[in-house]
Design an enzyme around this catalytic site. Structure first.
Site, short mmCIF file in Angstrom:
data_model
loop_
_atom_site.label_atom_id
_atom_site.label_comp_id
_atom_site.label_asym_id
_atom_site.label_seq_id
_atom_site.Cartn_x
_atom_site.Cartn_y
_atom_site.Cartn_z
N ASP A 25 0.82 -1.21 0.00
CA ASP A 25 0.00 0.00 0.00
C ASP A 25 0.85 1.25 0.00
O ASP A 25 2.03 1.22 0.30
CB ASP A 25 -0.86 0.03 1.27
N LYS A 69 -3.85 3.22 -2.88
CA LYS A 69 -4.96 4.10 -3.26
C LYS A 69 -4.58 5.49 -2.81
O LYS A 69 -4.27 5.71 -1.65
CB LYS A 69 -6.24 3.68 -2.55
N MET A 79 -8.39 8.61 9.66
CA MET A 79 -8.95 9.12 8.39
C MET A 79 -9.88 10.29 8.64
O MET A 79 -10.91 10.42 7.97
CB MET A 79 -9.71 8.00 7.65
N1 SAH Z 1 -4.57 -0.19 9.27
C1 SAH Z 1 -4.03 1.10 9.63
C2 SAH Z 1 -5.05 2.21 9.47
C3 SAH Z 1 -5.52 2.41 8.04
S1 SAH Z 1 -6.58 3.80 7.88
C4 SAH Z 1 -3.49 1.04 11.06
O1 SAH Z 1 -3.78 0.10 11.80
O2 SAH Z 1 -2.74 1.95 11.43
C5 SAH Z 1 -5.43 5.07 7.47
C6 SAH Z 1 -5.38 6.09 8.58
O3 SAH Z 1 -4.50 5.66 9.61
C7 SAH Z 1 -4.86 7.44 8.17
O4 SAH Z 1 -5.86 8.24 7.57
C8 SAH Z 1 -4.44 8.01 9.51
O5 SAH Z 1 -5.55 8.46 10.26
C9 SAH Z 1 -3.88 6.78 10.19
N2 SAH Z 1 -2.42 6.67 10.01
C10 SAH Z 1 -1.76 5.74 9.31
N3 SAH Z 1 -0.42 5.93 9.40
C11 SAH Z 1 -0.25 7.01 10.20
C12 SAH Z 1 0.89 7.70 10.69
N4 SAH Z 1 2.13 7.33 10.38
N5 SAH Z 1 0.69 8.78 11.49
C13 SAH Z 1 -0.54 9.17 11.83
N6 SAH Z 1 -1.65 8.55 11.40
C14 SAH Z 1 -1.51 7.48 10.60
#
Ligand code: SAH
Length: 242
Positions: free
Chosen positions: A33, A55, A172
């Site tokens: 991803d 995406k 998100m």
């Molecule tokens: N499966 C992922 C979440 C996917 S949804 C998990 O468990 O972390 C994607 C969202 O995750 C982003 O919109 C943001 O809100 C958060 N996110 C992912 N990576 C991040 C990061 N390095 N710092 C802050 N928020 C993050």
């Protein structure tokens, strides 16, 4: 003949699990991803096939549809010995990993879920925010901030979430931050409730913005960012950049 749904962790490459690193080291195919650290791809053998199915929000035309990703996993899972499906954070936290698992199950392709460190907890921690803290918060709720989305599960009941109290972690949520703040205020959360926005947590690009529910709409930080709401969001227990 196994597809591994591997959590890549929140951003810093060293936050991958040892099992994830081990599987990447013997992958024939890696399907990854957009938010996954590119250093992780170097853990795969030189000859491994690397497929970017990221995406990009707000860039229609570019995104690979979820159905196409599912089909790709099934196809490679039938042919290759070891397929690693690398997903940001934990594969089963808002990552649509559940749908990929369902597709593999339906197609009879063996798979295994390898949990990852979710940004839901890692982003607050990296900013020095304990999501639970004696005397301040006895619970934590993780929600999606995609309020206007077409999620058939019905979305988030903001009034109940506001009443629950404790810490609220919104993933998100940046695009709809004004609506999220409004919904929580309307449901009775005080305007001066502490809020922290953690951008690119655990990476060299990490940035933390501290504000309140009243000020959330004015925080202009691009995705990926995690929003933390509640008294603990005022804490900064670490070196961070708070
Ligand atoms: N499966 C992922 C979440 C996917 S949804 C998990 O468990 O972390 C994607 C969202 O995750 C982003 O919109 C943001 O809100 C958060 N996110 C992912 N990576 C991040 C990061 N390095 N710092 C802050 N928020 C993050």
């Amino acid at each position: 003949m196994t597809v591994y749904l591997v959590g890549a962790g929140p951003g810093h490459p060293e936050l991958l699990t040892l099992r994830g690193a081990h599987l990447l080291g013997r992958a024939d195919v890696v399907v990854y991803d957009r938010l996954v650290a590119h250093e992780l791809l170097d853990l795969a053998p030189t000859g491994a096939v690397r497929l970017d199915v990221g995406k990009t929000p707000g860039r229609p035309g570019r995104p690979t549809r979820q159905a196409d990703i599912n089909a790709l996993l099934v196809e490679h899972g039938r042919r290759a010995a070891t397929v690693v499906r690398l997903k940001g954070g934990d594969p089963f936290v808002f990552g649509r990993g559940g749908e990929e698992a369902e597709a593999l199950l339906a197609a009879g392709v063996p798979f295994e879920v390898v949990p990852g460190v979710s940004s839901a907890f890692a982003a607050p921690a990296a900013a020095g925010i304990p999501v639970t803290h004696r005397g301040l918060s006895a619970s934590v709720t993780v929600v999606t901030g995609r309020v206007g989305g077409s999620d058939p599960s019905g979305g988030v009941d903001w009034a109940s979430v506001a009443r629950t109290g404790g810490t609220l972690v919104v993933l998100m949520g940046m695009a709809e931050r004004a609506t999220v703040a409004e919904a929580l205020l309307a449901a009775g959360r005080p305007a001066d409730t502490a809020v922290a926005v953690v951008h690119w947590a655990t990476t060299y690009r990490q940035r933390v913005v501290r504000t309140t529910l009243a000020g959330l709409a004015d925080v202009d930080v691009p995705a990926p960012a995690t929003i933390v709401v509640g008294p603990v969001a005022a804490l900064a227990l670490g070196p961070g950049d708070a």
